[in-house]
Write a protein that holds these residues in place. Structure first.
Motif, short mmCIF file in Angstrom:
data_model
loop_
_atom_site.label_atom_id
_atom_site.label_comp_id
_atom_site.label_asym_id
_atom_site.label_seq_id
_atom_site.Cartn_x
_atom_site.Cartn_y
_atom_site.Cartn_z
N LEU A 55 0.83 -1.19 0.00
CA LEU A 55 0.00 0.00 0.00
C LEU A 55 0.87 1.25 0.00
N CYS A 56 0.36 2.32 -0.60
CA CYS A 56 1.04 3.60 -0.55
C CYS A 56 0.03 4.68 -0.20
N GLU A 57 0.51 5.88 0.11
CA GLU A 57 -0.38 6.92 0.63
C GLU A 57 -1.43 7.38 -0.37
N ASP A 58 -1.20 7.20 -1.66
CA ASP A 58 -2.17 7.65 -2.66
C ASP A 58 -3.20 6.59 -3.03
N ASP A 59 -3.11 5.40 -2.43
CA ASP A 59 -4.10 4.35 -2.72
C ASP A 59 -5.45 4.74 -2.13
N PRO A 60 -6.52 4.79 -2.93
CA PRO A 60 -7.84 5.09 -2.38
C PRO A 60 -8.26 4.04 -1.36
N THR A 61 -8.93 4.49 -0.30
CA THR A 61 -9.46 3.57 0.71
C THR A 61 -10.93 3.81 0.99
N LEU A 62 -11.46 4.97 0.56
CA LEU A 62 -12.84 5.33 0.87
C LEU A 62 -13.43 6.20 -0.22
N GLY A 66 -16.08 20.97 9.93
CA GLY A 66 -15.39 20.23 8.88
C GLY A 66 -16.34 19.92 7.75
N GLN A 67 -15.85 19.22 6.77
CA GLN A 67 -16.65 18.79 5.63
C GLN A 67 -16.26 17.36 5.27
N THR A 68 -17.12 16.68 4.52
CA THR A 68 -16.74 15.37 4.01
C THR A 68 -15.45 15.48 3.20
N GLU A 69 -15.29 16.61 2.51
CA GLU A 69 -14.09 16.82 1.70
C GLU A 69 -12.85 17.09 2.55
N ALA A 70 -13.04 17.50 3.78
CA ALA A 70 -11.91 17.81 4.67
C ALA A 70 -12.32 17.52 6.11
N PRO A 71 -12.44 16.23 6.46
CA PRO A 71 -12.81 15.89 7.83
C PRO A 71 -11.58 15.72 8.70
N LEU A 72 -11.61 15.83 9.95
CA LEU A 72 -12.85 16.20 10.59
C LEU A 72 -12.81 17.68 11.00
N MET A 93 -9.60 15.71 0.90
CA MET A 93 -9.82 14.65 -0.07
C MET A 93 -8.79 14.69 -1.21
N GLN A 94 -8.63 13.53 -1.83
CA GLN A 94 -7.83 13.47 -3.06
C GLN A 94 -8.59 14.15 -4.20
N GLY A 95 -9.92 14.08 -4.17
CA GLY A 95 -10.77 14.69 -5.19
C GLY A 95 -12.10 13.99 -5.22
N TYR A 96 -12.98 14.43 -6.13
CA TYR A 96 -14.24 13.75 -6.36
C TYR A 96 -14.03 12.66 -7.41
N PHE A 97 -14.68 11.52 -7.22
CA PHE A 97 -14.49 10.37 -8.09
C PHE A 97 -15.08 10.63 -9.48
N GLU A 98 -14.23 10.51 -10.49
CA GLU A 98 -14.62 10.67 -11.89
C GLU A 98 -15.46 11.94 -12.12
N ALA A 99 -14.94 13.06 -11.64
CA ALA A 99 -15.65 14.34 -11.78
C ALA A 99 -14.63 15.42 -12.10
N ASP A 100 -14.07 15.36 -13.32
CA ASP A 100 -13.00 16.28 -13.69
C ASP A 100 -13.43 17.75 -13.61
N GLY A 101 -14.64 18.03 -14.07
CA GLY A 101 -15.10 19.41 -14.05
C GLY A 101 -15.24 19.94 -12.64
#
Length: 501
Positions: A146-153, A296-302, A356-364
């Motif tokens: 595992l590495c730090e950039d591997d998605p987990t959630l 906080g936000q889901t994008e930046a918890p907690l 967060m790393q970003g939104y899943f499959e939401a480039d815009g």
């Protein structure tokens, strides 16, 4: 960054014989939680479910909630929690949007899992009870690189927009959430017990790992019911509880706190939505000077900001969400992206290891939310006061423009909430030929209380500028809220605009 999987292994190695999870009269030690997590990973691997697989979880709060989470983290699975309160259509959309190919369900939610298998091509379902079934041979720790950039959630959030989107957290960001909580909100001791009544798939669940790495325990309830919640504080000698404001209001209105044994409590934590001042005053009176608020936000918890128990001693700070957390950078920006002046309102932009790393499959959406140098736009409007405390004003999408003036709904809501007859309220902008938007209030009254529209409007006008007061007040039974207790202003606003078309 420390990996979430490393923190799970660290706690298991350090405290094997300590109690980790309490559910009713049942309990699991650290060693038992870890062993069951390994069993879950082992069984799933036998079915070809390994690192990188998107696994939807239909798992309520229970004895195996934590083992399931830890199995996912250690095996490198990408868990996609599904809120049990959502509809079949919503669940199906989430599975399609997240590319989940597997769903794991506990016994109570297995019928929904079966419906989803019928609905979603190629979806496989597994029973959580089957995944913790013992096997003859010893089950080893999952050996996964595992590495730090591997998605987990992948955690779905609609915010206040109503549009579902999946936030991606990685091994690194989820580990950083744990260290953020320990650095800014809590310092669990080996005898600490946090009582969880809210769903572990939301903010409450982020507290599990910080307690785990400190040798403390998580007492888990299936849901929130005032009388059983208060009884559980005494039963488990809970030292910390985490609630949303609507839960506080229910505790006070039902009278279950009268004569309750709260002597074990050291800290009472709240967040997720603004706390009405009357509810906060009553809570401080009942629980004592031990309240702490997080923003906080889901994008930046907690914790983006924290209002600790010392700040709660000053009533002039009760409208603040706190000072910035130690591991976050915050800047307030105007509509053009330039920093605002001292005391001025701007959109919160932040940079932190737990975002967060970003939104899943939401480039815009990612392009609009994340800058090239790592700053996250929160869409929350706020100002700093002269003491460095952050005061939330509102969401950018909720701001009302009436007669050329900006009105932030929360100002009017706070004024309305101070009326003794008001149980809860929400303020939105309705279409208006003269003002473009008219400030419109929805109010639910306390049981047995009464108030007229004119009385409430005058009450607000006596406290804030006249143009911020409601033009009309509509009385309702209850204010619509999200699964985590946030007011859904859009559910009130959208019908008003639809009617005007």
């Amino acid at each position: 960054m420390v990996l979430a999987a490393s923190l799970v292994r660290r706690g298991a190695a350090a405290f094997p014989d300590r109690t980790a999870v309490l559910v009713g009269d049942d309990s699991l030690t650290y060693a038992e939680v870890d062993a069951r997590a390994n069993l879950i990973a082992h069984h799933l691997r036998g079915h070809g479910v390994g690192k990188g697989t998107h696994v939807a979880l239909l798992v309520g709060n229970g004895l195996h909630s934590v083992p399931m989470e830890f199995a996912s983290i250690k095996a490198g699975l990408v868990r996609v929690p599904l809120n049990a309160r959502l509809s079949l259509d919503e669940h199906a959309d989430m599975l399609a949007g997240s590319h989940a190919t597997v769903v794991v369900a506990d016994a109570a939610l297995s019928p929904r899992a079966a419906e989803l298998v019928e609905r979603v091509p190629g979806l496989r379902a597994f029973s959580l009870d089957d995944l913790v079934a013992p096997v003859a041979e010893a089950v080893a720790e999952p050996e996964v690189a595992l590495c730090e950039d591997d998605p987990t959630l992948l955690l779905y959030t609609s915010g206040t927009t109503g549009k579902l989107k999946a936030v991606v957290h990685t091994q690194g960001t989820y580990g950083a959430i744990c260290t953020n909580i320990l650095a800014n909100v809590l310092d669990p001791q080996p005898d600490s017990v946090m009582l969880h009544a809210a769903s572990l798939i939301h903010a409450s669940g982020t507290f599990v790992l910080p307690y785990w790495v400190r040798g403390a325990a998580s007492a888990i309830l299936p849901g929130f019911e005032p009388a059983s919640f208060v009884a559980a504080i005494a039963k488990h000698r809970a030292t910390e509880i985490n609630l949303v404001p609507t839960m506080f209001a229910m505790l006070h209105s039902t009278g279950v706190l009268e004569g309750a044994d709260l002597s074990s409590l050291r800290k009472v934590i709240y967040g997720a939505s603004p706390m009405p001042r009357p509810v906060l005053e009553r809570s401080i009176e009942v629980f004592g000077p031990i309240l702490t608020q997080y923003y906080g936000q889901t994008e930046a918890p907690l914790c983006i900001a924290v209002l600790d128990e010392h700040a709660h001693a000053d009533p002039s700070l009760w409208s603040a969400c706190g000072r910035p957390a130690t591991d976050v950078e915050i800047r307030l920006l105007d509509e053009d992206g330039a920093p605002v002046g001292p005391g001025e309102i701007g959109e919160i932009s932040l940079r932190a290891p737990f975002q967060m790393q970003g939104y899943f499959e939401a480039d815009g959406l990612n392009a609009a939310s994340l800058s090239d140098d790592g700053w996250l736009r929160t869409r929350d409007l706020a100002r700093f006061d002269e003491r460095g405390y952050l005061h939330l004003v509102d969401r950018t999408s909720d701001m009302i423009v009436t007669g050329g003036y900006n009105v932030y709904p929360r100002e009017a809501e706070d004024a309305l909430a101070s009326h003794p007859a008001v149980a809860e309220c929400a303020v939105v902008g309705a279409p208006d030929a003269t003002w473009v938007e008219a400030v419109t209030a929805f109010v639910a009254l306390r049981d047995g209380a009464s108030a007229s529209e004119a009385e409430l409007v005058e009450h607000v006008r006596a406290r804030i500028a006249t143009h911020k007061a409601p033009k009309t007040v509509q009385f309702v039974e209850a204010i619509p809220k999200s699964a985590v207790g946030k007011i859904l202003r859009r559910a009130l606003r959208e019908p008003l605009w639809e009617q005007a078309r």
